[in-house]
Design an enzyme around this catalytic site. Structure first.
Site, short mmCIF file in Angstrom:
data_model
loop_
_atom_site.label_atom_id
_atom_site.label_comp_id
_atom_site.label_asym_id
_atom_site.label_seq_id
_atom_site.Cartn_x
_atom_site.Cartn_y
_atom_site.Cartn_z
N TYR A 142 0.87 -1.17 0.00
CA TYR A 142 0.00 0.00 0.00
C TYR A 142 0.91 1.22 0.00
CZ TYR A 142 -4.32 2.53 1.34
OH TYR A 142 -5.41 3.36 1.38
N ARG A 195 -5.99 10.53 -10.67
CA ARG A 195 -5.38 11.20 -9.52
C ARG A 195 -4.85 10.13 -8.57
NH1 ARG A 195 -5.63 12.38 -4.57
NH2 ARG A 195 -7.43 11.01 -4.31
N LYS A 213 -5.39 -2.26 -2.74
CA LYS A 213 -6.54 -2.09 -1.85
C LYS A 213 -7.22 -3.43 -1.58
CE LYS A 213 -7.14 2.52 -1.34
NZ LYS A 213 -7.49 3.27 -0.14
N GLU A 285 -11.92 4.76 -6.55
CA GLU A 285 -10.60 5.05 -6.00
C GLU A 285 -9.81 5.94 -6.95
OE1 GLU A 285 -8.04 5.00 -2.90
OE2 GLU A 285 -9.89 3.82 -2.95
N ASP A 286 -9.29 7.05 -6.45
CA ASP A 286 -8.36 7.92 -7.16
C ASP A 286 -8.89 8.44 -8.49
OD1 ASP A 286 -6.66 7.74 -5.08
OD2 ASP A 286 -5.20 6.43 -6.02
N ASN A 289 -10.73 15.03 -8.79
CA ASN A 289 -11.63 15.73 -7.87
C ASN A 289 -12.93 16.13 -8.53
OD1 ASN A 289 -9.72 15.56 -5.85
ND2 ASN A 289 -8.88 17.61 -6.21
N ASP A 308 -13.47 5.86 -1.40
CA ASP A 308 -12.56 5.79 -0.26
C ASP A 308 -11.79 7.09 -0.06
OD1 ASP A 308 -11.25 4.25 1.86
OD2 ASP A 308 -9.46 4.40 0.62
N ASP A 309 -11.46 7.79 -1.13
CA ASP A 309 -10.72 9.05 -0.99
C ASP A 309 -11.56 10.09 -0.26
OD1 ASP A 309 -8.46 8.16 -2.63
OD2 ASP A 309 -9.88 8.24 -4.28
N ALA A 342 -8.94 21.79 -0.65
CA ALA A 342 -10.40 21.75 -0.76
C ALA A 342 -10.82 20.72 -1.79
CB ALA A 342 -10.95 23.14 -1.12
N GLY A 343 -10.03 19.65 -1.89
CA GLY A 343 -10.35 18.58 -2.81
C GLY A 343 -11.26 17.56 -2.17
N ALA A 345 -10.66 14.78 -0.53
CA ALA A 345 -10.32 14.34 0.82
C ALA A 345 -10.75 15.38 1.84
CB ALA A 345 -8.83 14.07 0.91
N ASN A 450 -0.60 12.02 0.71
CA ASN A 450 0.21 10.87 0.31
C ASN A 450 0.83 11.13 -1.06
OD1 ASN A 450 -0.21 9.01 2.48
ND2 ASN A 450 -2.31 8.69 1.74
N ASN A 494 -4.29 5.98 8.41
CA ASN A 494 -4.35 5.17 7.19
C ASN A 494 -5.78 4.71 6.94
OD1 ASN A 494 -3.93 3.15 5.17
ND2 ASN A 494 -1.82 2.95 5.88
N ASN A 495 -6.24 4.92 5.71
CA ASN A 495 -7.59 4.47 5.35
C ASN A 495 -7.78 2.98 5.56
OD1 ASN A 495 -7.49 7.07 4.36
ND2 ASN A 495 -8.63 6.61 2.51
#
Length: 626
Positions: A142, A195, A213, A285-286, A289, A308-309, A342-343, A345, A450, A494-495
């Site tokens: 990870y 992203r 993941k 995932e990823d 934005n 998840d983000d 301000a993304g 996450a 990260n 950590n998620n």
């Protein structure tokens, strides 16, 4: 990396079937062709049909292979005796060898490749090794090493690890989905690679993220690996370096955007449901934005999905904030929050903080008023002339004087909690950290970006510039920090503390949709697991060695929520939810490779009548038989 069943196995069987109907071969040639066309995986699911598996398959198939742990009887009966040396090893002895082997490598990417090879050879050994050494190996499978693996993906790619669904497959996504040989997929992790962590647009090379993941789904929550499917939806990349890289493995074109892109994702979601059912968990995932929130808002009430983000990061951050209350003695309504970034996450964390405050009796309006947010154009205000307030940003815009300098903003707002989710390395300068310390007895600082190279500050910088009074958490691991005669062990937010347990509860209950309540429950369960000794040593999170138990507690909480809210589709509701969940977990230990045998009782003696041949009636010899 950690590969799933090879599609080639099923295709080779299909080709053999077709060839058998169109050509004529001798039995010997047919047998030879059959032997040469064996697939990488000869079994699917977790129920093996003994008549479909040959002896040699137990060595070739990573789901069946036990290495030198096959007993003498198994080797002889399966017909593999002599194909291995005379030594017999237990799984425990093999684990010791794995630890020696992986520690021989100094470069994290080499360790990653070793683990990938181990998974391709021996699935149970890999997952047991990972689950029992999670503190050492999770940074390899990870973040942060998975980011490097994605950057080098074109170089290290060996065999299929999941599905690549490209934009060129539009109109045929279901046909692509059918090529995955597993019939009982319950969880999908999907990315479009736009992203990846804080590394930007990596296109199809982002496959390392869903693969990593889902490996943690199994290692941390015991979800069966055959139920997990990593997917990349490849719509191109805007990364010029990748487009010009001869090793790039994805579509060599600019990203598809707009209506065509949205229609493509719609078709993908419909194909998943058609192939695996409405309750299939789809983890986004990823994604970029600008797409992440759109898709979450669009699909959350019609599919079983989460991002998840946004939601996983939010839950682990809020868990850290819950734990920090035991140090500061304050409640959420007493905090003023400032988000750097301000993304997806940052917005996700802020939204869940609002939900947490509302659960404590604070009005929604007051909760929003406690949270300030900074993007690339400065403080989110209703009066600023530059930047935008798209989507969820507008909820956090204040009637405040526009400011762009973060040091000035921290001095003016005097936040109690400073949270970084900007992917801007070094954003939290020594002056900002000292200002936080001047304004708070115990300042709360989270540097969540990260990988490590993108963190807003290091743990050492945070402790040194606040006289070690900081309550610190990070998104990537940092080494211990010595301040005076005390050593601090900063905790990683950590998620992985969150998403495996949520997924386990959702999968087992057959949940239709995933409300934010489940992530707030996950945050509370994680915070409840933090001991005072953890906080004293500098961590707002429990040790990684306890993460499997954390995942189980979260799964139990999610299960209760699913039945309380009428979201579950598995009935009847189990009374002992822990035992019910444990009965569905993956077994990391080797099982007997011999077919199950049993005895029958002796048949009772019954005298039978004399056997008399049946006479055929008809005409005599040389006459036509009637």
């Amino acid at each position: 990396m950690f590969s799933r069943p090879s599609v080639c196995g099923n295709l080779s069987k299909l080709c053999r079937t077709g060839a058998a109907t169109t050509t004529s071969t001798t039995p010997a040639v047919a047998a030879l062709a059959l032997n040469e066309a064996r697939g990488y995986h000869e079994v699917v699911g977790d129920i093996i049909c003994p008549s479909q598996v040959r002896g040699i398959d137990h060595i070739r198939d990573p789901r069946l292979n036990k290495g030198l742990a096959f007993t003498l009887e198994e080797r002889q009966v399966l017909g593999i005796h002599g194909l291995q040396p005379a030594r017999f090893k237990t799984q425990e002895e093999q684990l010791q060898l794995c630890k020696i082997a992986v520690n021989r490598y100094t470069e994290p990417l080499n360790k990653y490749l070793y683990l990938s090879d181990l998974h391709d050879r021996n699935e149970r050994l890999f997952f047991r090794f990972l689950s029992e050494n999670i503190e050492d190996l999770m940074p390899i499978v990870y973040t942060p090493t998975v980011g490097l693996a994605c950057q080098r993906f074109g170089l290290i790619y060996r065999r299929p690890h999941g599905l690549f669904v490209t934009f060129n497959d539009r109109g045929h996504i279901f046909d692509v989905m059918k090529n995955w040989p597993e019939p009982n997929v319950r969880a999908i992790c999907v990315t479009d690679g736009e992203r990846i962590l804080g590394l930007g647009d990596l296109g199809a090379c982002g496959m390392g993220i869903p693969v990593g993941k889902l490996a943690l789904y199994t290692a941390l929550a015991g979800i069966k690996p055959h139920q997990c499917l990593p997917i990349v939806v490849d719509v191109g990349t805007n990364n010029i370096d990748l487009l010009e890289d001869p090793l790039y493995v994805g579509l060599r074109q600019k990203r598809v955007v707009g209506r065509e892109y949205d229609d493509f994702i719609d078709e993908f979601m419909e194909a998943v449901v058609k192939r695996y059912g409405q309750n299939t968990l789809i983890q986004f995932e990823d994604f970029g934005n600008h797409n992440a929130f759109r898709f979450l808002d669009k699909y959350r009430n019609t599919y079983c999905t989460f991002n998840d983000d946004i939601q996983g990061t939010a839950a682990v951050a809020v868990a850290g904030l819950y734990a920090s209350k035991r140090v500061t003695g304050k409640s959420f309504k007493d905090y003023t929050f400032l988000f750097a970034g301000a993304g997806e996450a940052a917005i996700g964390i802020a939204d869940l903080v609002v939900k947490a405050m509302v659960s404590e009796g604070v009005s929604t309006e007051e909760a929003y008023s406690k949270i300030y947010m900074v993007d690339i154009d400065g403080l989110l205000t209703t009066t600023r002339k530059i930047g935008n307030l798209d989507g969820h940003k507008v909820n956090y815009a204040k009637d405040y004087e526009p400011m762009q300098d973060l040091e000035q903003i921290v001095s003016a707002i005097k936040p109690n909690v400073l949270i970084g989710a900007s992917a801007c390395a070094g954003l939290f300068t020594p002056k900002i950290l000292r200002t936080m310390a001047d304004n708070n007895d115990r300042p709360v600082v989270f540097a969540l970006s990260n990988p490590t190279s993108k963190a807003e500050c290091t743990a050492e910088q945070a402790y040194q510039n606040t006289d070690a009074r900081v309550i610190f958490s990070s998104g990537s691991p940092f080494p211990p920090v010595n301040v005076g005669d005390k050593t601090y062990y900063p905790g990683q937010g950590n998620n992985a503390y969150i998403f495996p347990g949520v997924a386990l509860g959702v999968i087992c209950t057959g949940t239709h949709h995933i409300p934010d309540d489940m992530f707030l429950i996950a945050a509370q369960e994680l915070a409840n697991f933090v001991e005072l000794s953890d906080i004293e040593r500098g961590s707002l999170y429990p040790p990684l060695q306890s993460i499997q138990e954390v995942s189980m507690n979260i799964a139990i909480g999610v299960t209760k929520c699913a039945y309380d809210k009428g979201l579950a589709s598995t009935y009847p509701e189990p009374q002992d939810k822990r035992k019910w969940l444990e009965d569905q977990l993956y077994n990391f230990n080797y099982e007997c490779s011999m077919p199950v045998t049993w005895t029958w009782p002796r048949m009772p003696y019954i005298k039978t009548r004399e056997l008399v041949p049946t006479k055929l009636y008809g005409k005599k010899k040389n006459e036509e038989i009637i």
